[in-house]
Write an enzyme that holds these catalytic residues in place. Structure first.
Site, PDB file in Angstrom:
ATOM      1  N   SER A   1       0.745  -1.064   0.050  1.00  0.00           N
ATOM      2  CA  SER A   1       0.062  -0.098  -0.071  1.00  0.00           C
ATOM      3  C   SER A   1       0.993   1.431   0.006  1.00  0.00           C
ATOM      4  CB  SER A   1      -1.235  -0.032   1.080  1.00  0.00           C
ATOM      5  OG  SER A   1      -1.808   0.999   1.043  1.00  0.00           O
TER       6      SER A   1
ATOM      7  N   ARG B   1     -12.673   6.724   8.183  1.00  0.00           N
ATOM      8  CA  ARG B   1     -12.067   5.703   8.060  1.00  0.00           C
ATOM      9  C   ARG B   1     -13.322   4.649   7.536  1.00  0.00           C
ATOM     10  NH1 ARG B   1      -7.381   2.940   8.159  1.00  0.00           N
ATOM     11  NH2 ARG B   1      -7.560   1.209   9.024  1.00  0.00           N
TER      12      ARG B   1
ATOM     13  N   ASP C   1      -8.849  -4.771  -6.419  1.00  0.00           N
ATOM     14  CA  ASP C   1      -8.415  -3.595  -5.815  1.00  0.00           C
ATOM     15  C   ASP C   1      -8.843  -2.388  -6.701  1.00  0.00           C
ATOM     16  OD1 ASP C   1      -6.982  -1.618  -4.576  1.00  0.00           O
ATOM     17  OD2 ASP C   1      -5.021  -2.426  -4.570  1.00  0.00           O
TER      18      ASP C   1
ATOM     19  N   HIS D   1      -8.119  -4.270  -2.044  1.00  0.00           N
ATOM     20  CA  HIS D   1      -6.767  -3.577  -1.665  1.00  0.00           C
ATOM     21  C   HIS D   1      -6.176  -4.146  -0.445  1.00  0.00           C
ATOM     22  CE1 HIS D   1      -3.604  -0.659  -1.345  1.00  0.00           C
ATOM     23  NE2 HIS D   1      -3.938  -0.312  -0.249  1.00  0.00           N
ATOM     24  N   ASP D   2      -7.040  -4.743   0.785  1.00  0.00           N
ATOM     25  CA  ASP D   2      -6.617  -5.234   2.025  1.00  0.00           C
ATOM     26  C   ASP D   2      -6.308  -6.639   1.869  1.00  0.00           C
ATOM     27  OD1 ASP D   2      -6.415  -2.791   3.338  1.00  0.00           O
ATOM     28  OD2 ASP D   2      -8.060  -3.404   4.814  1.00  0.00           O
TER      29      ASP D   2
END
Length: 362
Positions: free
Chosen positions: A144, A213, A309, A342-343
């Protein structure tokens, strides 16, 4: 228990966009042992929010953010490598940042902290390695934000690493990611409790941080995963409230739980600084990518992307891999079919571990 160690940065420490720091430091943790030749070091940069605690150790047995990836006989094998994970410059887990005390005033820097760049994070990692007496890394690695930092590291310090691993990173922030992060920052700066960056520890901009968040978490994963994990399941009874527009679905409860955990640990100004540094990063300011990688004198590289992603597209990682290969670096590009977006590097450790482990053993 606390396994953190601290490296003092050169004083003054010049910042990429101007200004300088005095008395700055970087928090880091290590695993494994440095060999006699001092050539088995692996420097690990993090994403936006993690601390240096990547994995458990005797000094701190709690699970780290990459638990199961770093350790004896794991993909990042600490029986072979001396692993150094740094908390990014600008963060709030021991390294100097906006929440740190300015030695000139005895008060937190807040918005008086100099503009932060990805290049500064890379340089701080480089100086940490130098403080340990390591002239050349075996590998520099990061996911990232860390995937951007490793490119800045290669650009600024030619020959300082033998190998490079870029995971879900990019050579320049794309418009989608810039737009997203700008909205996240706006959520914080438009929270009245942000108070122009001069909020108190007792009253930080919690609402803005929570919203930022939550928005980020939605894009860190994929729609397919949300469907698979939650579907239309209702929120738990203990998370219901009397608000007429209160959360009704399990996915909303999940977002709220993660947001609450984040705001209790991360400083808002640090978030703003690091987020903006990601938007501003562009490897092109160091020269044409192929020329940059040719000067870096890398022997090999691994570039990993994830098909699902949304934040850092697979085409961005493909471009990095193509430039590395064109520079004569033996490069493997791994486009992974993980569903977690993405994670995925934090979740699908088996898939990522196979790629990373095979590369490091090569």
């Amino acid at each position: 228990m606390d396994a953190r160690q601290y490296a003092s940065l050169p004083d003054p420490f010049p910042m990429w966009r101007g200004g300088m720091l005095h008395g700055a430091r970087i928090a880091y943790e290590t695993w494994g042992a440095l060999n006699a030749a001092r050539d088995n070091a692996l420097l690990l940069f993090t994403g936006l929010s993690p601390p240096a605690h990547a994995a458990s150790s005797p000094a701190d047995p709690s699970d780290g953010w990459w638990q199961g990836m770093v350790g004896p006989r794991l993909a990042i094998d600490t029986e072979r490598f001396f692993v150094i994970c740094v908390n990014s410059l600008g963060s709030c887990f021991g390294s100097s940042g906006p929440a740190s005390i300015d030695p000139a005033t005895g008060k937190p820097y807040r918005l008086k902290f100099p503009d932060l760049s990805v290049e500064d994070i890379a340089r701080a990692g480089f100086e940490t390695v130098r403080s340990l007496g390591i002239e050349r890394l075996d590998t520099v690695m990061g996911p990232s934000l860390g995937g951007m930092v490793v490119l800045a590291y290669a650009a600024q310090f030619p020959g300082a690493a033998r190998r490079l691993v870029c995971i879900s990173g990019t050579a320049a922030a794309a418009p989608f990611a810039i737009a997203l992060r700008s909205i996240q920052r706006e959520a914080i700066t438009h929270d009245p409790d942000w108070a122009g960056g001069d909020y108190s520890a007792e009253r930080p901009p919690l609402t803005g941080q929570r919203l930022a968040r939550k928005l980020g978490t939605v894009t860190y994963r994929s729609a397919a995963e949300w469907q698979q994990r939650f579907g239309r399941a209702p929120i738990r009874d203990d998370m219901k409230s009397g608000d007429p527009f209160a959360s009704e679905f399990a996915v909303q409860g999940y977002l709220e739980a993660l947001a609450q955990r984040f705001v209790s640990a991360f400083d808002a100004n640090c978030y703003l600084y690091i987020s903006r540094s990601m938007d501003r990063f562009d490897l092109g300011v160091h020269g044409e990518a192929v020329s940059v990688f040719r000067r870096a004198a890398l022997s090999s590289a691994l570039v990993i992307g994830v098909q699902s992603d949304l934040l850092f597209s697979l085409t961005e990682q493909q471009a990095v891999a193509s430039s590395l290969a064109a520079a004569g670096v033996a490069t493997r590009f791994a486009p992974l079919p993980c569903i977690e977006g993405h994670d995925a590097f934090l979740v699908d450790l088996d898939t990522f571990g196979r790629e990373i482990g095979a590369f490091l053993r090569g």
